[in-house]
Design a protein around this motif. Structure first.
Motif, mmCIF file in Angstrom:
data_model
loop_
_atom_site.group_PDB
_atom_site.id
_atom_site.type_symbol
_atom_site.label_atom_id
_atom_site.label_comp_id
_atom_site.label_asym_id
_atom_site.label_seq_id
_atom_site.Cartn_x
_atom_site.Cartn_y
_atom_site.Cartn_z
ATOM 1 N N ILE A 448 0.845 -1.207 0.000
ATOM 2 C CA ILE A 448 0.000 0.000 0.000
ATOM 3 C C ILE A 448 0.872 1.246 0.000
ATOM 4 O O ILE A 448 0.546 2.244 -0.656
ATOM 5 C CB ILE A 448 -0.940 -0.014 1.226
ATOM 6 C CG1 ILE A 448 -1.795 -1.280 1.249
ATOM 7 C CG2 ILE A 448 -1.857 1.215 1.205
ATOM 8 C CD1 ILE A 448 -2.590 -1.462 2.524
ATOM 9 N N LEU A 464 -9.683 -2.374 -0.440
ATOM 10 C CA LEU A 464 -8.772 -3.257 0.293
ATOM 11 C C LEU A 464 -9.562 -4.134 1.257
ATOM 12 O O LEU A 464 -10.355 -3.638 2.058
ATOM 13 C CB LEU A 464 -7.744 -2.427 1.068
ATOM 14 C CG LEU A 464 -6.698 -1.696 0.224
ATOM 15 C CD1 LEU A 464 -5.928 -0.711 1.095
ATOM 16 C CD2 LEU A 464 -5.752 -2.679 -0.443
ATOM 17 N N ASP A 522 -7.693 4.186 2.473
ATOM 18 C CA ASP A 522 -7.010 2.888 2.413
ATOM 19 C C ASP A 522 -6.415 2.510 3.765
ATOM 20 O O ASP A 522 -6.391 1.332 4.138
ATOM 21 C CB ASP A 522 -5.889 2.930 1.368
ATOM 22 C CG ASP A 522 -6.409 2.833 -0.061
ATOM 23 O OD1 ASP A 522 -7.618 2.579 -0.233
ATOM 24 O OD2 ASP A 522 -5.601 3.015 -0.992
#
Length: 665
Positions: A448, A464, A522
Motif C-alpha cells: 500500500i 482493500l 485505504d
C-alpha cells in the motif's frame, strides 16, 4: 549515415562494456561495521578470534565459496566463543575469493575501529566476512547494512525503476529457490532499450532457508532500495545475510563456459574443401531463413496494425505503453480449452473467470468481460492502465490482456485458494501462525505504501480487504483487483465522488457517508484487515449490514480499554507469538481506524512503526463506530446495481465487482 551508426554504436558499446566488465573484477572494499563493545587485548576471546580468522582464510584458499565456523570457549568461560563466516560472490574465481577473504580478515584484525570489537562485518564487492560473540548462523540479520547508489540518474526514471524492481525480484526468486546449503546466487540481464541492458545480481548466505532468503532480499528491494536509490543508474544494498546489486554495465562474470574452439585445418587443401562445403550448405540456408523471417515479419506487421488501431480506439495516447502486454485470442482459447465450463472458476460483476495453462507452463486466471457489462468495460480500462504502470512485487502479477472486436480479457497469474480471506475464515483451512500473520501485515503495508508514495502517481485502491490480498507459496502478500482504484495527484490530499463503491465494512466513514476518499481511506481499510488477521474474526458489518450491536472494532476497543488486548487473539495461534508484536499491531490497527482521517497514520508511518518498535505511537481515540449514526440503506443504494436489501444477511458489496462466487474444484 543513420544506417552506418546502427552498426557502429552497438559495436562501440559492446567494446566499452567488455572493458568495464574486465575492470570491475578487481578487489574492491566497500564498507565495514564494527561493534562498539570491545574485548580485552590479548584475552582468550582474541586468541579464539585469530584461530577463527585462520580457519576462514584456510578454507577460502581451498576453493570454498561459503564457510562458517565456531571456535568454542572453555566450559568455565563460554562467553569466549567466537562465531564467524565468509561468503564469496557466486561468480568470482577461487583465487579472487581467497584474496578477498584474506584481505577481509586482515582488515578486521588490524583496523583501529575493529581490532578489539566483539562483533564486525566487512563488505567487499567480491565477499563478506563476519564474526560475533553470539551465534548468527541460519538467522536473518537486518542490521549493519550498507547502501551505495550511483551518483547519476537515468533520464527515463519511472520506466527504469519499474524494470529494475521487476528484474531484481525475479533474480531474488532465482537465488532463493536454491535448496538450503547450495549456492543461493543468481544474475539476470534484460534490455532497457535497443542499446542498453540492465544487469542484476542477488545472493543470500547458503545457510538461510528459502523463505528467510526471499524475506531478506524482499526487504532490501522493497524497503532499502526505494529509499536510497530510486532512478539511479546503479546501486548496491549489502546486508550480512543477503545482497542485491544492479548496474547498466556487466559487473559480474558469465557463469557459462565458452564453447570449444573448432580444430585447426592441417592443410591448405582441406581448408579450401571445407570452405566450399560451407558455402554450398550455409548460403541456401541463410537465404531461406531470411525469406521466412521477412514473411513472418510482414504478417506480424499486418496483424499489429489491427491491434494498434484497437488500442488507440480504447486507450488513446496511452496505448503505446500497452503494446507489449497483448495476448492474441487464439492463445487464450487454447489455454482455457475454449473457455470450457470445466475451466470456469468464478463469476463476478465483471464477467466470468477461467483458469488456463500457457504453452510455456504458466498457470493463468482469465477474466472475460461480459458484453452486457458497461461498468465492466470502464473497469477493464482502469485496471489495465493502473497495473501496467505499477508492475510491483506486492501487487498481483498482471500478465497482460486481449483486446479484440468482441472480446475484452484480462490475464493474471493463477493463484488458486490463496487469498487471505480463505486462510483466515475458511473453517476447513489450517490456520496461519503468528509469524505468517505478522509477515502478511508487513508485506501488505509495503504494498500500500508503494501505491501511495513510490508509484509515479498516488493511487487509492478503494477496495482493500482480505479477499483482495493473495498469498504466494511463501506467504508473501500481493494486493490485487484494481478495478476500483483511482489515481490522484501526488500533492492532492483527497478527492470526492458521487458514486460510492467498495465493500461494506471496510469503507472509511468519510467515504461511506460523504464520498470523500484519500490515502487515509485505504489506511482505514488496512486497519480493519490488521484486526481481522489478529482476531481471526470477520468484521461483522462486512457481511451483516443490519447487525451493528458489536462489530469487530467495538469488540477490540472494549478489550483494549479493559487492558485485556491478548483476549482477542485467534485461539488457533495458541501460545506461539510475541506479545509485544501482537499488542503493537493491535494498537496500529486501532490507530488506522480512528474516525478523524487527519489523526490516522500514513502508510509510511505504519511501516516505520512495524520496523522500529522503539518509535512511540500516537495516543488512541475511540474508533469510528460510524454505522450507528447513518442510514445503512442510503449507503447501500448509492452507486449499487445490486438488488440486495438492507435487511439481507448475504455478503454485501456496494460495487458489483467486489464479490466473486467461486466454484469448488
Amino acid at each position: 549515415m543513420a544506417s552506418y551508426l546502427e552498426y557502429v554504436i552497438p559495436l562501440i558499446l559492446l567494446i566499452s562494456l567488455n572493458f568495464t566488465a574486465t575492470k570491475a573484477q578487481s578487489l574492491s572494499y566497500q564498507y565495514q561495521v564494527c561493534s562498539t563493545n570491545k574485548f580485552t587485548p590479548n584475552s582468550t576471546y582474541q586468541t579464539n578470534l585469530r584461530t577463527l580468522f585462520s580457519s576462514l582464510s584456510s578454507e577460502a584458499s581451498n576453493s570454498v565459496e561459503f564457510f562458517n565456523n565456531t571456535v568454542a570457549g572453555t566450559k568455565t568461560n563460554p562467553s569466549d566463543t567466537v562465531y564467524g563466516l565468509f561468503m564469496c560472490r557466486g561468480d568470482i574465481p577461487s583465487d579472487l575469493c581467497s584474496q578477498c577473504v584474506g584481505n577481509g580478515t586482515q582488515r578486521l584484525s588490524t583496523h583501529e575501529d575493529c581490532s578489539t570489537a566483539v562483533a564486525a562485518v566487512v563488505y567487499y564487492d567480491q565477499c563478506i566476512v563476519r564474526y560475533s560473540n553470539r551465534s548468527f548462523f541460519s538467522v536473518v540479520t537486518m542490521s549493519a547494512g550498507y547502501v551505495l547508489p550511483s551518483p547519476i540518474n537515468m533520464t527515463n526514471q519511472e520506466s527504469f525503476k519499474r524494470l529494475v524492481y521487476d528484474t531484481l525480484n525475479k533474480t531474488a526468486d532465482d537465488a532463493a529457490d536454491e535448496p538450503t546449503g547450495d549456492k543461493k546466487f543468481a544474475t539476470r540481464e534484460t534490455n532497457i532499450d535497443e542499446y542498453q541492458k540492465l544487469y542484476c545480481l542477488a545472493q543470500c548466505t547458503p545457510d538461510l532457508s528459502l523463505r528467510d532468503c526471499r524475506s531478506c532480499l524482499e526487504s532490501l528491494i522493497n524497503s532499502d532500495l526505494p529509499r536510497c536509490c530510486a532512478g539511479t543508474q546503479g546501486a548496491r544494498v549489502l546486508y550480512p545475510n543477503c545482497v542485491i546489486r544492479y548496474e547498466i554495465y556487466p559487473f559480474y562474470r558469465s557463469l557459462t563456459s565458452a564453447p570449444a574452439q573448432p580444430p585447426t585445418a592441417k592443410s591448405g587443401e582441406n581448408k579450401k574443401g571445407r570452405s566450399r562445403t560451407i558455402i554450398l550448405v550455409v548460403v541456401p540456408i541463410v537465404i531461406l531463413v531470411t525469406l521466412c523471417t521477412f514473411c513472418y515479419y510482414f504478417l506480424r506487421r499486418r496483424a499489429r496494425k489491427t491491434r494498434k488501431s484497437l488500442l488507440r480506439e480504447n486507450f488513446g495516447e496511452e496505448s503505446s505503453i500497452l503494446e507489449g502486454l497483448q495476448f492474441d485470442l487464439a492463445t487464450i482459447k487454447v489455454a482455457t480449452n475454449n473457455f470450457s465450463h470445466e475451466n470456469k472458476i468464478g463469476k463476478g460483476g465483471f464477467g466470468e473467470v477461467y483458469k488456463g495453462l500457457l504453452p510455456d507452463g504458466r498457470h493463468i486466471a482469465v477474466k472475460r468481460l461480459s458484453t452486457s457489462s458497461r461498468q465492466g468495460s470502464v473497469e477493464f480500462k482502469n485496471e489495465i492502465l493502473l497495473i501496467a504502470k505499477l508492475q510491483h512485487r506486492n501487487l498481483v502479477e498482471f500478465l497482460g490482456f486481449c483486446l479484440e472486436e468482441e472480446e475484452k480479457i484480462l490475464i493474471y497469474e493463477y493463484v488458486p485458494n490463496r487469498s487471505l480471506d480463505y486462510f483466515l475464515f475458511d473453517t476447513q483451512q489450517q490456520k496461519l501462525s503468528w509469524y505468517e500473520r505478522y509477515k502478511i501485515i508487513g508485506g501488505t503495508a509495503l504494498g500500500i505504501l508503494y501505491l501511495h508514495e513510490y508509484s509515479r502517481l498516488k493511487i487509492i485502491h478503494r477496495d482493500l480487504k482480505p479477499s483482495n490480498i493473495l498469498l504466494d507459496e511463501s506467504m508473501n502478500p500481493k494486493i490485487s483487483d484494481f478495478g476500483l482504484a483511482r489515481i490522484i495527484d501526488i500533492d492532492q490530499n483527497r478527492a470526492e465522488t458521487d458514486r460510492i463503491v467498495g465493500t461494506y465494512g471496510y469503507m472509511s466513514p468519510e467515504y461511506a457517508m460523504l464520498g470523500q476518499f484519500s490515502e487515509k481511506s485505504d489506511v482505514f481499510s488496512f486497519g480493519i484487515i490488521i484486526l481481522e488477521i489478529i482476531t481471526g474474526k470477520k468484521n461483522a458489518s462486512s457481511y451483516e449490514p443490519h447487525y451493528v450491536e458489536e462489530g469487530l472494532m467495538t469488540y477490540v476497543w472494549r478489550h483494549w480499554k479493559n487492558q485485556t488486548p491478548l483476549s482477542i487473539l485467534d485461539p488457533n495461534m495458541k501460545e506461539n507469538y510475541f506479545q509485544t508484536e501482537v499488542i503493537r499491531c493491535i494498537e496500529i490497527g486501532l490507530l488506522c481506524v480512528q474516525e478523524n482521517p487527519n489523526i490516522r497514520p500514513t502508510m509510511a508511518d505504519v511501516v516505520s512503526y512495524l520496523n522500529n518498535h522503539s518509535l512511540k505511537l500516537s495516543s488512541l481515540q475511540e474508533p469510528a463506530f460510524y454505522l450507528h449514526g447513518i442510514d445503512k440503506k442510503v449507503v447501500m443504494q448509492e452507486g449499487s446495481s445490486s438488488n440486495i436489501s438492507g435487511n439481507s444477511s448475504t455478503p454485501f458489496s456496494v460495487n458489483e465487482m467486489s464479490i466473486s462466487k467461486f466454484y469448488p474444484r
